[in-house]
Write a protein that holds these residues in place. Structure first.
Motif, PDB file in Angstrom:
ATOM      1  N   THR A   1       0.815  -1.222   0.000  1.00  0.00           N
ATOM      2  CA  THR A   1       0.000   0.000   0.000  1.00  0.00           C
ATOM      3  C   THR A   1       0.847   1.270   0.000  1.00  0.00           C
ATOM      4  O   THR A   1       0.607   2.175  -0.822  1.00  0.00           O
ATOM      5  CB  THR A   1      -0.989  -0.005   1.183  1.00  0.00           C
ATOM      6  OG1 THR A   1      -1.906  -1.095   1.026  1.00  0.00           O
ATOM      7  CG2 THR A   1      -1.773   1.307   1.247  1.00  0.00           C
ATOM      8  N   PRO A   2       1.860   1.393   0.864  1.00  0.00           N
ATOM      9  CA  PRO A   2       2.681   2.603   0.802  1.00  0.00           C
ATOM     10  C   PRO A   2       3.463   2.735  -0.503  1.00  0.00           C
ATOM     11  O   PRO A   2       3.770   3.859  -0.927  1.00  0.00           O
ATOM     12  CB  PRO A   2       3.626   2.452   2.008  1.00  0.00           C
ATOM     13  CG  PRO A   2       2.904   1.543   2.952  1.00  0.00           C
ATOM     14  CD  PRO A   2       2.210   0.565   2.047  1.00  0.00           C
ATOM     15  N   ILE A   3       3.806   1.611  -1.138  1.00  0.00           N
ATOM     16  CA  ILE A   3       4.524   1.672  -2.408  1.00  0.00           C
ATOM     17  C   ILE A   3       3.601   2.235  -3.493  1.00  0.00           C
ATOM     18  O   ILE A   3       3.995   3.090  -4.287  1.00  0.00           O
ATOM     19  CB  ILE A   3       5.059   0.290  -2.803  1.00  0.00           C
ATOM     20  CG1 ILE A   3       5.979  -0.254  -1.709  1.00  0.00           C
ATOM     21  CG2 ILE A   3       5.804   0.363  -4.130  1.00  0.00           C
ATOM     22  CD1 ILE A   3       6.444  -1.689  -1.944  1.00  0.00           C
ATOM     23  N   ALA A   4       2.361   1.750  -3.526  1.00  0.00           N
ATOM     24  CA  ALA A   4       1.389   2.272  -4.488  1.00  0.00           C
ATOM     25  C   ALA A   4       1.154   3.765  -4.261  1.00  0.00           C
ATOM     26  O   ALA A   4       1.053   4.547  -5.216  1.00  0.00           O
ATOM     27  CB  ALA A   4       0.081   1.493  -4.385  1.00  0.00           C
ATOM     28  N   GLN A   5       1.091   4.168  -2.997  1.00  0.00           N
ATOM     29  CA  GLN A   5       0.904   5.594  -2.687  1.00  0.00           C
ATOM     30  C   GLN A   5       2.091   6.409  -3.174  1.00  0.00           C
ATOM     31  O   GLN A   5       1.917   7.508  -3.717  1.00  0.00           O
ATOM     32  CB  GLN A   5       0.704   5.765  -1.178  1.00  0.00           C
ATOM     33  CG  GLN A   5      -0.607   5.191  -0.675  1.00  0.00           C
ATOM     34  CD  GLN A   5      -0.700   5.150   0.841  1.00  0.00           C
ATOM     35  OE1 GLN A   5       0.306   5.306   1.554  1.00  0.00           O
ATOM     36  NE2 GLN A   5      -1.900   4.936   1.362  1.00  0.00           N
TER      37      GLN A   5
END
Length: 216
Positions: free
Chosen positions: A118-122
């Motif tokens: 999730t933080p990578i996609a963000q």
């Protein structure tokens, strides 16, 4: 406006975020060296196409159930800086921007669990993420998976569930991937694109006339 679907590991980023998380945990003393040894063995099975995804997820997600969510989130911030930032590829961000400019709907679809990704996609400014889901109770992880793993044919099932919820369609759709494990989804879209492929997928792409690109 079409869907532009992207695998994450070894496609948008030059590395494997799941394996890197295992390395990070060992380096930080969160897990011992045997955890990384086992993780690498599972990764080899993934490469060979023999991975038992349920067995792997029970192994890989277990540490999430042993630590408070706040501690995990704090560790993840350091993980992003130390492990993930060096994996970002300018050409990948150019490709994402190309599809944004077309007005396409960008979706990262990955077998790696949502805690890691999730933080990578963000960071990549991709709002839509379809990933393997870790089970949560009262906002804490249990260490178990939830629902259908987003892996092989499971990616197609998870995508179709998302399509039903969002009323998007696969008309004109793209999917970018490096792995033969993603063949079911590559066969499901109108525009499969192979990215820095493994040997098996490269052979399939040559046989089928699929475009092959590099983001490295």
């Amino acid at each position: 406006m079409a869907l532009a679907l992207f695998d994450l590991d070894h496609t948008l980023i030059n590395g494997d975020s799941d394996l890197a998380w295992g390395e990070f945990m060992v380096e930080q003393g969160i897990a011992d060296a045997s955890f990384l040894d086992a993780h690498e063995a599972y990764f080899d099975q993934y490469v060979q196409g023999t991975l038992d995804i349920d067995e792997f997820l029970n192994f890989a997600l277990e540490p999430l159930g042993k630590h408070p969510r706040q501690a995990l989130d704090n560790w993840h911030q350091r993980f992003m800086q130390q492990k993930i930032e060096p994996m970002f590829q300018p050409k990948a961000e150019e490709l994402l921007n190309y599809h944004r400019q077309r007005g396409d709907v960008l979706v990262i679809i990955t077998a790696t669990n949502a805690f890691v990704t999730t933080p990578i996609a963000q960071r990549l400014n991709v709002d839509q993420l379809i990933a393997t889901t870790p089970e949560e109770v009262n906002n804490e992880y249990t260490g178990k998976p939830f629902g259908i793993p987003c892996f092989q044919a499971g990616k197609v099932k998870r995508l179709h569930a998302w399509l039903e919820q969002t009323h998007h369609s696969l008309a004109g759709s793209f999917f970018y991937s490096d792995s033969h494990n993603d063949l079911p989804l590559l066969e499901s879209v109108e525009n499969p694109v192979v990215v820095d492929p493994d040997q098996q997928l490269n052979q399939i792409a040559e046989q089928r006339g699929w475009p092959v690109i590099s983001l490295r």
